[in-house]
Design an enzyme around this catalytic site. Structure first.
Site, PDB file in Angstrom:
ATOM      1  N   LYS A   1      -3.635   3.522   6.224  1.00 59.26           N
ATOM      2  CA  LYS A   1      -4.660   4.207   5.326  1.00 59.26           C
ATOM      3  C   LYS A   1      -5.231   5.310   5.952  1.00 59.26           C
ATOM      4  O   LYS A   1      -4.098   6.247   5.932  1.00 59.26           O
ATOM      5  CB  LYS A   1      -5.803   3.101   5.236  1.00 59.26           C
ATOM      6  CG  LYS A   1      -5.570   1.605   4.748  1.00 59.26           C
ATOM      7  CD  LYS A   1      -4.848   1.418   3.241  1.00 59.26           C
ATOM      8  CE  LYS A   1      -4.333  -0.076   3.124  1.00 59.26           C
ATOM      9  NZ  LYS A   1      -5.158  -0.989   3.475  1.00 59.26           N
TER      10      LYS A   1
ATOM     11  N   ARG B   1      10.869  -4.019  21.246  1.00 60.10           N
ATOM     12  CA  ARG B   1       9.984  -5.118  20.831  1.00 60.10           C
ATOM     13  C   ARG B   1       8.773  -5.028  21.670  1.00 60.10           C
ATOM     14  O   ARG B   1       7.686  -5.469  21.205  1.00 60.10           O
ATOM     15  CB  ARG B   1      10.725  -6.545  20.671  1.00 60.10           C
ATOM     16  CG  ARG B   1       9.756  -7.428  20.218  1.00 60.10           C
ATOM     17  CD  ARG B   1      10.452  -8.733  19.421  1.00 60.10           C
ATOM     18  NE  ARG B   1      11.561  -9.150  20.156  1.00 60.10           N
ATOM     19  CZ  ARG B   1      11.599  -9.661  21.212  1.00 60.10           C
ATOM     20  NH1 ARG B   1      10.442 -10.068  22.161  1.00 60.10           N
ATOM     21  NH2 ARG B   1      12.663 -10.245  21.844  1.00 60.10           N
TER      22      ARG B   1
ATOM     23  N   ASP C   1     -12.960  -4.799  11.526  1.00 55.87           N
ATOM     24  CA  ASP C   1     -11.779  -4.138  10.795  1.00 55.87           C
ATOM     25  C   ASP C   1     -12.656  -2.762  10.306  1.00 55.87           C
ATOM     26  O   ASP C   1     -13.652  -2.594   9.645  1.00 55.87           O
ATOM     27  CB  ASP C   1     -11.523  -4.967   9.589  1.00 55.87           C
ATOM     28  CG  ASP C   1     -10.473  -4.382   8.849  1.00 55.87           C
ATOM     29  OD1 ASP C   1     -10.362  -2.881   8.892  1.00 55.87           O
ATOM     30  OD2 ASP C   1      -9.541  -4.945   8.145  1.00 55.87           O
TER      31      ASP C   1
ATOM     32  N   TYR D   1     -10.981  -7.842   3.236  1.00 64.69           N
ATOM     33  CA  TYR D   1      -9.599  -7.428   2.523  1.00 64.69           C
ATOM     34  C   TYR D   1      -8.698  -8.682   2.146  1.00 64.69           C
ATOM     35  O   TYR D   1      -8.977  -9.741   2.674  1.00 64.69           O
ATOM     36  CB  TYR D   1      -8.955  -6.703   3.578  1.00 64.69           C
ATOM     37  CG  TYR D   1      -7.380  -6.145   2.930  1.00 64.69           C
ATOM     38  CD1 TYR D   1      -7.315  -5.360   2.098  1.00 64.69           C
ATOM     39  CD2 TYR D   1      -6.262  -6.802   3.629  1.00 64.69           C
ATOM     40  CE1 TYR D   1      -6.130  -4.800   1.823  1.00 64.69           C
ATOM     41  CE2 TYR D   1      -5.069  -6.576   3.221  1.00 64.69           C
ATOM     42  CZ  TYR D   1      -5.043  -5.484   2.099  1.00 64.69           C
ATOM     43  OH  TYR D   1      -3.848  -5.074   1.734  1.00 64.69           O
TER      44      TYR D   1
HETATM   45  C1  PLP Z   1      -5.211  -2.254   3.599  1.00 65.40           C
HETATM   46  C2  PLP Z   1      -6.080  -3.023   4.482  1.00 65.40           C
HETATM   47  C3  PLP Z   1      -5.584  -3.991   5.446  1.00 65.40           C
HETATM   48  C4  PLP Z   1      -4.063  -4.397   5.440  1.00 65.40           C
HETATM   49  O1  PLP Z   1      -3.531  -3.194   6.080  1.00 65.40           O
HETATM   50  P1  PLP Z   1      -1.714  -3.155   5.729  1.00 65.40           P
HETATM   51  O2  PLP Z   1      -1.382  -2.127   6.601  1.00 65.40           O
HETATM   52  O3  PLP Z   1      -1.573  -2.974   4.275  1.00 65.40           O
HETATM   53  O4  PLP Z   1      -1.134  -4.482   6.304  1.00 65.40           O
HETATM   54  C5  PLP Z   1      -6.476  -4.482   6.102  1.00 65.40           C
HETATM   55  N1  PLP Z   1      -7.829  -3.931   6.087  1.00 65.40           N
HETATM   56  C6  PLP Z   1      -8.467  -3.142   5.262  1.00 65.40           C
HETATM   57  C7  PLP Z   1      -9.682  -2.934   5.311  1.00 65.40           C
HETATM   58  C8  PLP Z   1      -7.525  -2.657   4.550  1.00 65.40           C
HETATM   59  O5  PLP Z   1      -7.860  -1.734   3.604  1.00 65.40           O
END
Ligand code: PLP
Length: 403
Positions: A213, A63, A188, A116
């Site tokens: 992604k 963890r 982000d 998001y």
């Molecule tokens: C998909 C996404 C998230 C969240 O990510 P997860 O891995 O699905 O929790 C956050 N920010 C952006 C820009 C995203 O496209």
């Protein structure tokens, strides 16, 4: 260990392949092993204590840290040009751990309306429950953002390009505005990836990814990561080791393997997306195309300055409403209709079932998301095939083509 990427500043392609890969190897394996072991044993209590106190490298319990996970963190850290990185079970875990580490009751966070969908939920539903004041500005209104920053805030939270409206915010300008007020600037960088944009070089303090992604790129592992200065990252790591949102070793391995081709995938996706955006803009059944690489994009000038490629995600509004979207999408041959982006396959869907599935129709409207919008995450297929596919789907829509 000998790290060839550090001898001189190697290029992003070389670093995508080699960074983070220099750890200990079992039986001389050339690939990072998947360490599924939950715990790590020591011959003596002294040695065990040294590791536990962070005086020598090593692992205690899954963890907290894990060797496969550490290799993944180091690869992202290197590509973002950061001092430290820590990882999470998903992108949303990275975002919520970061915000809950940095913010306390009475603090204020300034952000944009186009984050998001899950991030937006944190801002409107969860943070206010802890008496954290959230101010969300119109995404491209830099004057309004500067005015709100000047009133004082603990965190400035940005996302660029945004999802699914593909708006661009000027990181360097807002970082300058925040610096004098002592705010932590978080970006982000999921849609751009470090191949196209490195926010730390433009004045951000922390950069966040949903590794699910583009970093992973194969839509087979969830993960998240935060990179930045060691003191900030270790505070976030400390919160994560306690709340337990750690990245799985097997997922870390899949993300690490995916990242070895990051630069190749992104190069192809940048090229495909630009060609497709140009094609869509010329089609009479498309009302509007949102892609920062198009001169018609409202923030094209900022994108040209802060990005070295415009990314693999675009969105477009069809002439018509949600009914047209329902007819159009199933006609696409080369697109998964799914809630994901950044994969090697093209993925398409409306915001109501993808980025903003957690939002109500009213919340989507408030974020300026048209109901006839389609988010199109371009894969690494041949651009000519994708364009032919889009053309047949558009041409097949019933009714006379609008003038
Ligand atoms: C998909 C996404 C998230 C969240 O990510 P997860 O891995 O699905 O929790 C956050 N920010 C952006 C820009 C995203 O496209």
């Amino acid at each position: 260990m000998n790290d060839p990427t550090q001898k001189h500043k190697a290029g992003l392609g070389t670093r995508s392949v080699w960074a983070g890969e220099q750890g200990e190897r079992w039986a001389g394996a050339t690939q990072v092993p998947v360490a599924l072991s939950v715990s790590y044993g020591y011959e003596t209590v002294e040695e065990w204590l040294e590791v536990a106190l962070g005086r020598r490298p090593g692992h205690i319990y899954g963890r907290n840290t894990n060797p496969t996970v550490a290799a993944f963190e180091d690869k992202v850290r290197d590509l973002e040009g950061a001092e430290a990185a820590t990882s999470f079970s998903s992108g949303m875990a990275a975002i919520s751990n970061t915000l809950f580490t940095l913010l306390s009751p009475g603090d204020r966070v300034v952000s944009i309306k186009d984050t998001y969908g899950g991030t937006n939920k944190l801002f409107i539903e969860f943070l206010p429950r802890f008496q954290i004041q959230v101010t969300l500005c119109d995404t491209t209104d830099h004057e309004a953002l500067e005015a709100e920053i000047a009133k004082g805030c603990k965190v400035l939270y940005l996302e660029t390009p945004t999802n699914p409206t593909i708006r661009i915010v000027n990181i360097a300008r807002l970082a300058r505005a925040s610096r004098s007020h002592g705010a932590v600037i978080v970006v982000d960088n999921t849609l751009a990836t470090p191949i196209n944009q490195r926010p730390l070089e433009q004045g951000a303090d922390l950069v966040i990814h949903s590794a699910t992604k583009f970093l992973g790129g194969h839509a087979d592992a969830l993960g998240g990561v935060v990179c930045g200065p060691r003191d900030l990252v270790s505070r976030i790591y400390h919160f994560r080791e306690i709340n337990g949102a750690c990245l799985e070793p097997m997922s870390a391995y899949l993300l690490l393997r995916g990242m070895k081709t990051l630069h190749l995938r992104i190069r192809q996706q940048n090229e495909n997306a630009l060609q497709i955006a140009r094609f869509l803009e010329s089609h009479p059944r498309v009302a509007k195309v949102f892609y920062p690489g198009l001169p018609s994009h409202e923030n094209h000038a900022i994108a040209r300055r802060q990005m070295s490629g415009f990314g693999g995600v675009l969105s477009f509004a069809l002439v018509g409403g949600l009914e047209t979207v329902k007819t159009f999408l199933p006609r696409l041959r080369y697109a998964h209709l799914a809630a994901n982006l950044g994969a090697v396959e093209t993925v398409a869907g409306p915001p109501a079932t993808t980025s903003h599935v957690e939002s109500t129709a009213e919340e989507r409207a408030a974020s300026g998301i048209p109901e006839a919008l389609i988010r199109y995450s371009v894969g690494i297929e041949d651009a000519a095939d994708l364009i032919a596919d889009l053309r047949q789907a558009l041409d097949g829509l019933s009714g006379p083509a609008p003038g």
